[in-house]
Design a protein around this motif. Structure first.
Motif, PDB file in Angstrom:
ATOM      1  N   ILE A   1       0.844  -1.203   0.000  1.00 32.06           N
ATOM      2  CA  ILE A   1       0.000   0.000   0.000  1.00 32.06           C
ATOM      3  C   ILE A   1       0.873   1.243   0.000  1.00 32.06           C
ATOM      4  O   ILE A   1       0.609   2.210  -0.725  1.00 32.06           O
ATOM      5  CB  ILE A   1      -0.965  -0.021   1.199  1.00 32.06           C
ATOM      6  N   SER A   2       1.933   1.234   0.784  1.00 34.40           N
ATOM      7  CA  SER A   2       2.848   2.367   0.838  1.00 34.40           C
ATOM      8  C   SER A   2       3.467   2.638  -0.537  1.00 34.40           C
ATOM      9  O   SER A   2       3.572   3.785  -0.963  1.00 34.40           O
ATOM     10  CB  SER A   2       3.943   2.098   1.869  1.00 34.40           C
ATOM     11  N   HIS A   3       3.856   1.587  -1.246  1.00 33.06           N
ATOM     12  CA  HIS A   3       4.426   1.754  -2.591  1.00 33.06           C
ATOM     13  C   HIS A   3       3.388   2.339  -3.548  1.00 33.06           C
ATOM     14  O   HIS A   3       3.712   3.176  -4.391  1.00 33.06           O
ATOM     15  CB  HIS A   3       4.960   0.429  -3.129  1.00 33.06           C
ATOM     16  N   GLN A   4       2.139   1.906  -3.422  1.00 33.02           N
ATOM     17  CA  GLN A   4       1.076   2.445  -4.276  1.00 33.02           C
ATOM     18  C   GLN A   4       0.868   3.936  -4.016  1.00 33.02           C
ATOM     19  O   GLN A   4       0.698   4.726  -4.945  1.00 33.02           O
ATOM     20  CB  GLN A   4      -0.237   1.686  -4.040  1.00 33.02           C
ATOM     21  N   ILE A   5       0.907   4.330  -2.755  1.00 33.07           N
ATOM     22  CA  ILE A   5       0.728   5.739  -2.393  1.00 33.07           C
ATOM     23  C   ILE A   5       1.879   6.575  -2.937  1.00 33.07           C
ATOM     24  O   ILE A   5       1.668   7.660  -3.489  1.00 33.07           O
ATOM     25  CB  ILE A   5       0.568   5.893  -0.870  1.00 33.07           C
ATOM     26  N   HIS A   6       3.094   6.078  -2.825  1.00 33.34           N
ATOM     27  CA  HIS A   6       4.249   6.797  -3.390  1.00 33.34           C
ATOM     28  C   HIS A   6       4.098   6.945  -4.900  1.00 33.34           C
ATOM     29  O   HIS A   6       4.412   7.994  -5.465  1.00 33.34           O
ATOM     30  CB  HIS A   6       5.570   6.096  -3.049  1.00 33.34           C
ATOM     31  N   GLY A   7       3.596   5.904  -5.556  1.00 32.94           N
ATOM     32  CA  GLY A   7       3.371   5.966  -6.998  1.00 32.94           C
ATOM     33  C   GLY A   7       2.323   6.993  -7.368  1.00 32.94           C
ATOM     34  O   GLY A   7       2.443   7.676  -8.385  1.00 32.94           O
ATOM     35  N   LEU A   8       1.304   7.136  -6.535  1.00 34.12           N
ATOM     36  CA  LEU A   8       0.275   8.150  -6.785  1.00 34.12           C
ATOM     37  C   LEU A   8       0.853   9.555  -6.695  1.00 34.12           C
ATOM     38  O   LEU A   8       0.467  10.451  -7.446  1.00 34.12           O
ATOM     39  CB  LEU A   8      -0.879   8.003  -5.793  1.00 34.12           C
ATOM     40  N   ASP A   9       1.758   9.769  -5.765  1.00 34.56           N
ATOM     41  CA  ASP A   9       2.390  11.084  -5.622  1.00 34.56           C
ATOM     42  C   ASP A   9       3.273  11.416  -6.822  1.00 34.56           C
ATOM     43  O   ASP A   9       3.387  12.567  -7.220  1.00 34.56           O
ATOM     44  CB  ASP A   9       3.255  11.142  -4.360  1.00 34.56           C
ATOM     45  N   ASP A  10       3.903  10.400  -7.412  1.00 39.89           N
ATOM     46  CA  ASP A  10       4.806  10.637  -8.533  1.00 39.89           C
ATOM     47  C   ASP A  10       4.058  11.066  -9.795  1.00 39.89           C
ATOM     48  O   ASP A  10       4.556  11.860 -10.581  1.00 39.89           O
ATOM     49  CB  ASP A  10       5.619   9.370  -8.849  1.00 39.89           C
ATOM     50  N   HIS A  11       2.864  10.560  -9.994  1.00 37.90           N
ATOM     51  CA  HIS A  11       2.151  10.796 -11.246  1.00 37.90           C
ATOM     52  C   HIS A  11       1.773  12.257 -11.483  1.00 37.90           C
ATOM     53  O   HIS A  11       2.107  12.802 -12.531  1.00 37.90           O
ATOM     54  CB  HIS A  11       0.924   9.889 -11.338  1.00 37.90           C
ATOM     55  N   PRO A  12       1.102  12.947 -10.552  1.00 41.83           N
ATOM     56  CA  PRO A  12       0.734  14.338 -10.861  1.00 41.83           C
ATOM     57  C   PRO A  12       1.887  15.320 -10.698  1.00 41.83           C
ATOM     58  O   PRO A  12       1.789  16.459 -11.140  1.00 41.83           O
ATOM     59  CB  PRO A  12      -0.393  14.647  -9.873  1.00 41.83           C
ATOM     60  N   GLY A  13       2.940  14.922 -10.015  1.00 41.53           N
ATOM     61  CA  GLY A  13       4.069  15.820  -9.821  1.00 41.53           C
ATOM     62  C   GLY A  13       3.970  16.669  -8.570  1.00 41.53           C
ATOM     63  O   GLY A  13       4.759  17.598  -8.396  1.00 41.53           O
ATOM     64  N   PHE A  14       3.027  16.380  -7.708  1.00 35.52           N
ATOM     65  CA  PHE A  14       2.924  17.072  -6.417  1.00 35.52           C
ATOM     66  C   PHE A  14       2.418  16.079  -5.382  1.00 35.52           C
ATOM     67  O   PHE A  14       1.860  15.039  -5.721  1.00 35.52           O
ATOM     68  CB  PHE A  14       2.007  18.309  -6.495  1.00 35.52           C
ATOM     69  N   GLU A  15       2.634  16.410  -4.122  1.00 36.01           N
ATOM     70  CA  GLU A  15       2.251  15.495  -3.048  1.00 36.01           C
ATOM     71  C   GLU A  15       0.744  15.494  -2.853  1.00 36.01           C
ATOM     72  O   GLU A  15       0.109  16.538  -2.801  1.00 36.01           O
ATOM     73  CB  GLU A  15       2.938  15.880  -1.739  1.00 36.01           C
ATOM     74  N   LEU A  16       0.202  14.294  -2.751  1.00 38.30           N
ATOM     75  CA  LEU A  16      -1.215  14.131  -2.474  1.00 38.30           C
ATOM     76  C   LEU A  16      -1.472  13.814  -1.006  1.00 38.30           C
ATOM     77  O   LEU A  16      -2.575  14.029  -0.517  1.00 38.30           O
ATOM     78  CB  LEU A  16      -1.788  12.994  -3.333  1.00 38.30           C
ATOM     79  N   PHE A  17      -0.443  13.305  -0.323  1.00 38.23           N
ATOM     80  CA  PHE A  17      -0.613  12.809   1.041  1.00 38.23           C
ATOM     81  C   PHE A  17       0.420  13.405   1.992  1.00 38.23           C
ATOM     82  O   PHE A  17       1.553  13.648   1.608  1.00 38.23           O
ATOM     83  CB  PHE A  17      -0.465  11.277   1.075  1.00 38.23           C
ATOM     84  N   HIS A  18      -0.003  13.618   3.234  1.00 33.11           N
ATOM     85  CA  HIS A  18       0.914  13.911   4.337  1.00 33.11           C
ATOM     86  C   HIS A  18       1.185  12.576   5.027  1.00 33.11           C
ATOM     87  O   HIS A  18       0.249  11.879   5.422  1.00 33.11           O
ATOM     88  CB  HIS A  18       0.275  14.854   5.379  1.00 33.11           C
ATOM     89  N   ARG A  19       2.430  12.219   5.158  1.00 33.66           N
ATOM     90  CA  ARG A  19       2.776  10.979   5.848  1.00 33.66           C
ATOM     91  C   ARG A  19       3.134  11.297   7.286  1.00 33.66           C
ATOM     92  O   ARG A  19       4.061  12.046   7.542  1.00 33.66           O
ATOM     93  CB  ARG A  19       3.938  10.300   5.128  1.00 33.66           C
ATOM     94  N   GLU A  20       2.372  10.730   8.186  1.00 40.18           N
ATOM     95  CA  GLU A  20       2.604  10.907   9.620  1.00 40.18           C
ATOM     96  C   GLU A  20       2.816   9.529  10.221  1.00 40.18           C
ATOM     97  O   GLU A  20       2.467   8.530   9.598  1.00 40.18           O
ATOM     98  CB  GLU A  20       1.390  11.599  10.255  1.00 40.18           C
ATOM     99  N   PRO A  21       3.365   9.459  11.413  1.00 37.35           N
ATOM    100  CA  PRO A  21       3.522   8.140  12.027  1.00 37.35           C
ATOM    101  C   PRO A  21       2.162   7.442  12.161  1.00 37.35           C
ATOM    102  O   PRO A  21       1.224   8.002  12.719  1.00 37.35           O
ATOM    103  CB  PRO A  21       4.117   8.441  13.403  1.00 37.35           C
ATOM    104  N   ARG A  22       2.055   6.274  11.550  1.00 36.09           N
ATOM    105  CA  ARG A  22       0.868   5.426  11.635  1.00 36.09           C
ATOM    106  C   ARG A  22      -0.389   6.071  11.056  1.00 36.09           C
ATOM    107  O   ARG A  22      -1.508   5.707  11.390  1.00 36.09           O
ATOM    108  CB  ARG A  22       0.618   4.986  13.075  1.00 36.09           C
ATOM    109  N   ARG A  23      -0.193   7.064  10.172  1.00 37.68           N
ATOM    110  CA  ARG A  23      -1.357   7.744   9.615  1.00 37.68           C
ATOM    111  C   ARG A  23      -0.985   8.470   8.317  1.00 37.68           C
ATOM    112  O   ARG A  23       0.121   8.985   8.175  1.00 37.68           O
ATOM    113  CB  ARG A  23      -1.872   8.741  10.644  1.00 37.68           C
ATOM    114  N   ILE A  24      -1.898   8.507   7.392  1.00 33.58           N
ATOM    115  CA  ILE A  24      -1.725   9.249   6.144  1.00 33.58           C
ATOM    116  C   ILE A  24      -2.968  10.116   5.955  1.00 33.58           C
ATOM    117  O   ILE A  24      -4.091   9.643   6.090  1.00 33.58           O
ATOM    118  CB  ILE A  24      -1.574   8.297   4.944  1.00 33.58           C
TER     119      ILE A  24
END
Length: 88
Positions: free
Chosen positions: A8-31
């Motif tokens: 799931i983490s790899h999928q989320i990183h892939g989503l961020d790469d596609h539009p060219g900007f961050e979609l998610f804030h990564r926090e400990p144990r939470r996105i």
């Protein structure tokens, strides 16, 4: 979902790469979504709703004109029904 946390983490990183900007804030144990991620979520929901509506409209056809025939059962079974089933 049957996916490992790392998958799931790899999928989320892939989503961020596609539009060219961050979609998610990564926090400990939470996105959580960034403001741009929230805006994109709204647009995606609307787009998917439009697609779902189009599919529903295309697959739901209005019934055509109907013809009601009244006849004796013997005539319907022996003459009319075989001709309706086989076509012209």
């Amino acid at each position: 979902m049957g996916l490992a946390q790392s998958a799931i983490s790899h999928q989320i990183h892939g989503l961020d790469d596609h539009p060219g900007f961050e979609l998610f804030h990564r926090e400990p144990r939470r996105i959580t979504l960034t403001p741009k991620g929230e805006a994109l979520t709204v647009a995606m929901r609307e787009g998917l709703r439009v697609v779902a509506d189009a599919i529903r409209e295309l697959t739901t056809s209005a019934p055509g004109p109907r013809l009601i025939v009244s006849t004796l059962p013997g005539f319907a079974v022996k003459w009319l029904s075989p001709r309706l089933m086989n076509g012209p």
